[in-house]
Design a protein around this motif. Structure first.
Motif, PDB file in Angstrom:
ATOM      1  N   ILE A   1       0.860  -1.179   0.000  1.00  0.00           N
ATOM      2  CA  ILE A   1       0.000   0.000   0.000  1.00  0.00           C
ATOM      3  C   ILE A   1       0.898   1.231   0.000  1.00  0.00           C
ATOM      4  CG2 ILE A   1      -1.884   1.203   1.180  1.00  0.00           C
ATOM      5  CD1 ILE A   1      -1.841  -1.602   2.873  1.00  0.00           C
TER       6      ILE A   1
ATOM      7  N   PHE B   1      -1.926  -2.674  -3.807  1.00  0.00           N
ATOM      8  CA  PHE B   1      -3.265  -2.103  -3.663  1.00  0.00           C
ATOM      9  C   PHE B   1      -3.449  -0.985  -4.682  1.00  0.00           C
ATOM     10  CE2 PHE B   1      -3.249  -4.419   0.222  1.00  0.00           C
ATOM     11  CZ  PHE B   1      -4.567  -4.505   0.667  1.00  0.00           C
ATOM     12  N   ASP B   2      -4.643  -0.905  -5.257  1.00  0.00           N
ATOM     13  CA  ASP B   2      -4.945   0.175  -6.195  1.00  0.00           C
ATOM     14  C   ASP B   2      -5.045   1.516  -5.483  1.00  0.00           C
ATOM     15  OD1 ASP B   2      -5.077  -1.578  -8.377  1.00  0.00           O
ATOM     16  OD2 ASP B   2      -7.202  -2.011  -8.011  1.00  0.00           O
ATOM     17  N   THR B   3      -5.525   1.499  -4.257  1.00  0.00           N
ATOM     18  CA  THR B   3      -5.725   2.737  -3.498  1.00  0.00           C
ATOM     19  C   THR B   3      -4.393   3.342  -3.095  1.00  0.00           C
ATOM     20  OG1 THR B   3      -7.755   1.777  -2.597  1.00  0.00           O
ATOM     21  CG2 THR B   3      -6.918   3.756  -1.528  1.00  0.00           C
TER      22      THR B   3
ATOM     23  N   GLU C   1     -10.082   8.203   0.529  1.00  0.00           N
ATOM     24  CA  GLU C   1      -9.031   7.230   0.204  1.00  0.00           C
ATOM     25  C   GLU C   1      -9.001   6.090   1.214  1.00  0.00           C
ATOM     26  OE1 GLU C   1      -6.104  10.509  -1.917  1.00  0.00           O
ATOM     27  OE2 GLU C   1      -5.667   9.780   0.113  1.00  0.00           O
TER      28      GLU C   1
ATOM     29  N   GLU D   1     -11.869   3.815   0.521  1.00  0.00           N
ATOM     30  CA  GLU D   1     -11.583   2.989  -0.650  1.00  0.00           C
ATOM     31  C   GLU D   1     -10.622   1.859  -0.293  1.00  0.00           C
ATOM     32  OE1 GLU D   1     -10.102   5.472  -3.749  1.00  0.00           O
ATOM     33  OE2 GLU D   1     -11.934   6.708  -3.850  1.00  0.00           O
ATOM     34  N   LEU D   2      -9.643   2.161   0.550  1.00  0.00           N
ATOM     35  CA  LEU D   2      -8.714   1.128   0.995  1.00  0.00           C
ATOM     36  C   LEU D   2      -9.460   0.033   1.760  1.00  0.00           C
ATOM     37  CD1 LEU D   2      -5.859   0.012   1.435  1.00  0.00           C
ATOM     38  CD2 LEU D   2      -5.739   1.419   3.511  1.00  0.00           C
TER      39      LEU D   2
ATOM     40  N   ASP E   1     -12.577  -0.813   1.393  1.00  0.00           N
ATOM     41  CA  ASP E   1     -13.324  -1.592   0.389  1.00  0.00           C
ATOM     42  C   ASP E   1     -12.424  -2.635  -0.260  1.00  0.00           C
ATOM     43  OD1 ASP E   1     -15.611  -0.064   0.799  1.00  0.00           O
ATOM     44  OD2 ASP E   1     -15.200   1.302  -0.870  1.00  0.00           O
ATOM     45  N   GLU E   2     -11.247  -2.204  -0.651  1.00  0.00           N
ATOM     46  CA  GLU E   2     -10.303  -3.102  -1.333  1.00  0.00           C
ATOM     47  C   GLU E   2      -9.826  -4.199  -0.383  1.00  0.00           C
ATOM     48  OE1 GLU E   2      -6.436  -2.638  -4.320  1.00  0.00           O
ATOM     49  OE2 GLU E   2      -7.241  -0.860  -3.281  1.00  0.00           O
TER      50      GLU E   2
ATOM     51  N   ARG F   1     -12.494  -6.880   0.046  1.00  0.00           N
ATOM     52  CA  ARG F   1     -12.544  -7.764  -1.123  1.00  0.00           C
ATOM     53  C   ARG F   1     -11.401  -8.778  -1.099  1.00  0.00           C
ATOM     54  NH1 ARG F   1     -13.598  -2.877  -3.863  1.00  0.00           N
ATOM     55  NH2 ARG F   1     -11.457  -2.845  -4.710  1.00  0.00           N
ATOM     56  N   LYS F   2     -10.215  -8.325  -0.731  1.00  0.00           N
ATOM     57  CA  LYS F   2      -9.037  -9.191  -0.783  1.00  0.00           C
ATOM     58  C   LYS F   2      -9.090 -10.303   0.265  1.00  0.00           C
ATOM     59  CE  LYS F   2      -5.605  -6.010  -2.764  1.00  0.00           C
ATOM     60  NZ  LYS F   2      -4.914  -6.912  -3.712  1.00  0.00           N
TER      61      LYS F   2
END
Length: 307
Positions: free
Chosen positions: A226, A256-258, A293, A296-297, A299-300, A303-304
């Motif tokens: 991250i 991570f995308d975030t 942000e 969003e983290l 959320d990610e 999911r993971k």
């Protein structure tokens, strides 16, 4: 080892926002209704002081309500005490969350605990070394086993090293995450850290197979790197940082995308009030961007780990 997610957050480099990330992620998940236990294994105790004032910790918790006290009981008496006796529920953050956010506090003396545990790893024969290796590195995993049905998630803030206490966290975990500032020093050790984790898993599993006892094989998974403390310009990282992000991407490690932006104003006063910025509710664009942000983290993250 556990069906409940246990996640260690680690980086060899300090000052990368590791504790800030841990506190905010734990708070946001509890705000969303997940029962969370945060364990502070860093002797600096910054995660502890994100939720509890120094005075309260000193007056009520430092003697017998920290993870050091628990490790000391093993070092002095060979006893694995009930970790639930160390759990505290900090009031300010729990006034806001919809599910409990509990913590186990740290202590500066964990530095000495690490040294004492390292001495206990020795053995006069390969068998003794193997048995001590498994016993010492499994301490935290055994301590957390009783929480399987009490929490939805356990999140561990690790010290910036790969010593005995850190390895305890990884043996107990089924996931780990690496916060990193996109600069030379912060990204330098990421691949090395991942290799060290793989070596720990290999050695532990080798010994676990050799011994006829209650040791399970490990397989903690890297959730991802991250990037924190990112300077955003025109909606993307500044060029100097973007280069390091691309460099890490080329390693093939999960990322991570975030991105979590640098913002000293938003984060600075959160520990003083015991409520991480993600759920604090302060107004203004600065806070809205930061909270967005961090949400969003979360959320990610959910999911993971399939939380």
């Amino acid at each position: 080892m556990f069906s409940m997610p246990i996640v260690s957050i680690i980086n060899y480099k300090g000052g990368v926002g590791k504790t800030t990330l841990t506190a905010n992620l734990a708070a946001e998940l509890a705000f969303r209704g997940k029962k969370v236990l945060a364990v502070d294994l860093d002797p600096q105790a910054n995660l502890t002081f994100s939720f509890v004032s120094v005075d309260l910790w000193r007056n009520k918790f430092q003697d017998d309500k920290t993870i050091k006290f628990w490790f000391d009981a093993f070092i002095d008496h060979g006893a694995i005490k009930d970790l639930s006796s160390l759990i505290i529920r900090p009031p300010r953050v729990n006034d806001i969350t919809t599910a409990p956010l509990d913590i186990i506090c740290s202590h500066l003396g964990l530095i000495n605990v690490d040294l004492e545990l390292a001495v206990m790893l020795g053995g006069s024969s390969p068998r003794q070394h193997r048995n001590n290796f498994l016993k010492i590195y499994s301490l935290l995993a055994n301590g957390l086993a009783s929480f399987e049905d009490k929490y939805d998630l356990i999140i561990i803030d690790c010290p910036p090293n790969f010593n005995v206490v850190t390895k305890n966290a990884l043996v107990a975990s089924n996931y780990y995450m690496v916060p990193a500032k996109p600069d030379y020093l912060s990204t330098l050790g990421i691949e090395q850290l991942n290799r060290h984790v793989e070596e720990l898993i290999r050695d532990y599993n080798k010994y676990a197979v050799e011994i006829d006892d209650n040791y399970n094989e490990l397989s903690p998974k890297l959730l991802g790197i991250i990037f924190t403390m990112v300077f955003i310009r025109s909606g993307k990282p500044i060029f100097a940082q973007e280069q390091y992000i691309e460099q890490v991407k080329r390693t093939g490690l999960p990322i991570f995308d975030t991105l979590i932006r640098e913002n000293k104003t938003a984060y600075a006063d959160a520990p003083e009030y015991g409520v991480p910025v993600v759920i604090k509710g302060a107004s203004g664009k600065t806070y809205i961007d930061v909270r967005s942000e961090l949400e969003e983290l979360a959320d990610e993250f959910i999911r993971k780990v399939g939380l």
